[in-house]
Design an enzyme around this catalytic site. Structure first.
Site, PDB file in Angstrom:
ATOM      1  N   THR A 134       0.796  -1.236   0.000  1.00  0.00           N
ATOM      2  CA  THR A 134       0.000   0.000   0.000  1.00  0.00           C
ATOM      3  C   THR A 134       0.833   1.294   0.000  1.00  0.00           C
ATOM      4  OG1 THR A 134      -1.652  -1.244   1.220  1.00  0.00           O
ATOM      5  CG2 THR A 134      -2.017   1.060   1.086  1.00  0.00           C
TER       6      THR A 134
ATOM      7  N   SER B 196     -10.588  -4.296   4.956  1.00  0.00           N
ATOM      8  CA  SER B 196      -9.336  -3.556   4.863  1.00  0.00           C
ATOM      9  C   SER B 196      -9.004  -2.930   6.209  1.00  0.00           C
ATOM     10  CB  SER B 196      -9.450  -2.453   3.807  1.00  0.00           C
ATOM     11  OG  SER B 196      -8.325  -1.609   3.829  1.00  0.00           O
ATOM     12  N   SER B 197      -7.749  -2.531   6.374  1.00  0.00           N
ATOM     13  CA  SER B 197      -7.335  -1.750   7.542  1.00  0.00           C
ATOM     14  C   SER B 197      -6.931  -0.342   7.157  1.00  0.00           C
ATOM     15  CB  SER B 197      -6.161  -2.437   8.241  1.00  0.00           C
ATOM     16  OG  SER B 197      -6.540  -3.679   8.766  1.00  0.00           O
TER      17      SER B 197
END
Length: 588
Positions: free
Chosen positions: A407, A472-473
């Protein structure tokens, strides 16, 4: 429409990377406010960037420079974020790009409102809960699932950018795509970080297109400083510039994506042209909550980020964090707060189209306060259990932790005070290790689903299902002061560790009054309802003994965040770009 928040000069791409970084630093007129910590982890010592009119922060200086150029041309925060993302696709291909997904949190200064867009990837319609169960009836090993078409979700980043531009863009779409086209055609110097990641990568070179692009004929990564050109990506971007995102979701580009996914030799997927054509960006209700005098807003489900961050802050709020300061005692409280948040995350968080997620209950102040009461100041609880939040519908579910990785993050504030916090990903480093003929890598986002569809006979909330978005985080975050004015724009990559990275940065900014560069460079720490983690090789290592005395199982681990933070001050903006990566925070 989401209601208003309640009151409470172009860089030469052929220069060596070091020269580019030096030029950008000089152009930004960065000044030291407070020294940022330097550790043995290879963090780059940086000073806080300053600007009066606007600012962009990203994980690579060429990307941040593209965003600043768009702001200089009168572009909005969204315009700048789009240009940054497309350049990141080139210079940080391991982390994000149009082959992946993103979450965007937007602040409209004129309307005093926050809106959030969900560009998360979706599972193909043919996906079933047993997608990652092997022939032996057991969950597959992580990289056996990642490598190949099986793990690829329908990308959402490009549709998200187009929707954001439709709502909040100022400059023509073509103008925003132009910097990445020029860079793809003219080339850019391979940075030390990209070279190092390629050297450590074991699967990417098996893809012929990726091997030809990133590696020399002998199979070694092209060296630092090599000018890397990507005419295939330039052609893709020209088509998108002329025809919009629809050219990605149908026609030759879409056909190539499907062929790349379904034609993988060892691990094919089942994505179809219909899956791509059906993709939609979803507007979600922002998740907002109070922390002391501040208002914190972020992304709701399918991201667990904002909920978990706000739960952690709610546990920390009764403590005098300003007095405690950064040290072992603070890590104890952070870790216990993290255990509680991750226990709830594992049980309750998933795509809201497939599961009732009790968002209001999970961030209810009374509920979080009751959870905070479980924390002892003297002893770690070990492993936390999920709570029983209000507004929860009866659901027979089993907890599942899941795995997340890669990410990047983008923070921007424009000259009118509008802001973007956008976290963007292809999941693992270099995604599914599939490069399309269009010159971009595809995500492996479906491995963010839980591999086991059930535990102890109970279904797992985050199990694979057709058309579903994986949990998701990612935690793109905006902070507002007691008068409802924008104060900070924050976010980070880092998989499930994102939650701790963002919470740490918020406390460092709001309680410990660090400047943004010092806050993002501060050692990372916390717990994901397992061991207490301290960032290896940093000032956090000496805290280990004191934590063990409180019963913590402590592990020293690499924690490569990529936090980008911008803070608004009476004089303008002060920014910090994580020294663990190559980025900068720059503006005018």
């Amino acid at each position: 429409m989401t209601p208003a928040i309640p009151r409470s000069p172009r860089i030469a791409t052929r220069l060596p990377f070091a020269a580019v970084l030096a030029l950008l630093a000089a152009a930004a007129n960065a000044q030291t406010l407070a020294p940022a910590p330097e550790a043995a982890t290879g963090r780059i010592t940086k000073t806080a960037g300053q600007a009066q009119r606007h600012m962009a922060a990203a994980a690579n200086p060429l990307a941040a420079s593209a965003g600043r150029d768009i702001l200089r041309a009168g572009g909005s925060a969204v315009d700048a974020a789009i240009a940054i993302q497309l350049v990141l696709n080139l210079v940080e291909p391991q982390s994000s790009g149009i082959g992946g997904g993103a979450f965007l949190v937007h602040w409209d200064e004129a309307k005093k409102s926050v809106q959030t867009l969900d560009g998360r990837e979706t599972a193909p319609a043919a996906a079933t809960p047993t997608r990652f169960i092997g022939a032996d009836g057991k969950p597959m090993k992580f990289y056996d699932a990642v490598i190949g078409g099986r793990s690829v979700g329908v990308p959402g980043t490009l549709k998200l950018m187009e929707e954001a531009h439709r709502r909040w863009g100022r400059l023509p779409w073509r103008q925003l795509v132009a910097p990445a086209i020029a860079l793809a055609e003219e080339g850019f110097a391979i940075s030390p970080r990209l070279n190092g990641l390629l050297a450590g990568e074991r699967n990417l070179s098996a893809d012929p297109l990726a091997a030809a692009y990133f590696y020399d004929p002998g199979g070694k990564p092209k060296p630092v400083g090599t000018v890397l050109k990507n005419p295939a990506f330039a052609a893709t971007l020209r088509t998108i510039a002329e025809n919009g995102a629809d050219a990605f979701y149908s026609g030759p580009i879409a056909q190539d994506i499907v062929a790349s996914v379904t034609g993988h030799k060892s691990n094919p997927g089942d994505m179809t042209l219909a899956d791509l054509a059906a993709y939609r960006v979803e507007e979600r209700e922002p998740v907002c909550g109070a922390y002391r005098v501040w208002r914190i807003c972020g992304m709701g489900p399918p991201s667990s980020g904002a909920i978990a961050v706000q739960q952690m802050l709610g546990v920390l709020e009764p403590q005098n964090m300003a007095r405690i300061g950064a040290g072992a005692e603070a890590v104890h409280w952070f870790s216990e707060a993290g255990r509680l948040a991750f226990a709830d995350r594992a049980l309750y968080l998933a795509d809201p189209a497939f599961l009732n997620v009790p968002v209001s209950g999970l961030i209810d102040r009374g509920y979080v306060g009751s959870r905070a009461g479980l924390v002892s100041p003297d002893r770690s609880m070990g492993r936390a259990k999920a709570g029983d939040p209000p507004n929860k519908r009866a659901q027979l579910l089993a907890p599942s932790d899941g795995v997340e990785n890669g990410t990047s993050h983008i923070s921007v504030v424009d000259s009118d005070g509008n802001a973007v916090s956008m976290t963007t990903t292809i999941e693992d480093g270099f995604g599914a290790r599939i490069m399309t003929k269009g010159g971009f890598l595809l995500n492996n986002e479906l491995t963010d689903f839980s591999f086991a569809p059930e535990e102890d006979g109970k279904p797992v909330a985050n199990r694979v299902e057709g058309g579903k978005r994986p949990r998701s985080s990612m935690a793109p975050t905006l902070v507002f002061d007691a008068f409802g004015r924008l104060y900070a724009v924050v976010g980070s990559p880092g998989g499930s560790q994102i939650i701790g990275y963002v919470a740490k940065t918020l406390v460092a900014l709001l309680d410990w009054k660090m400047d943004p560069q010092a806050a993002v460079d501060l050692a990372n720490f916390g717990s994901r309802n397992g061991p207490t983690e301290l960032e290896k090789g940093t000032e956090a290592e000496p805290w280990k003994a004191a934590l063990e005395a409180k019963g913590h199982e402590v592990r020293l681990v690499e924690m490569t965040s990529g936090i980008q933070a911008i803070v608004k001050t009476p004089e303008g903006f002060v920014g910090g770009a994580d020294g663990r990566r190559e980025g900068v925070a720059i503006g005018d």
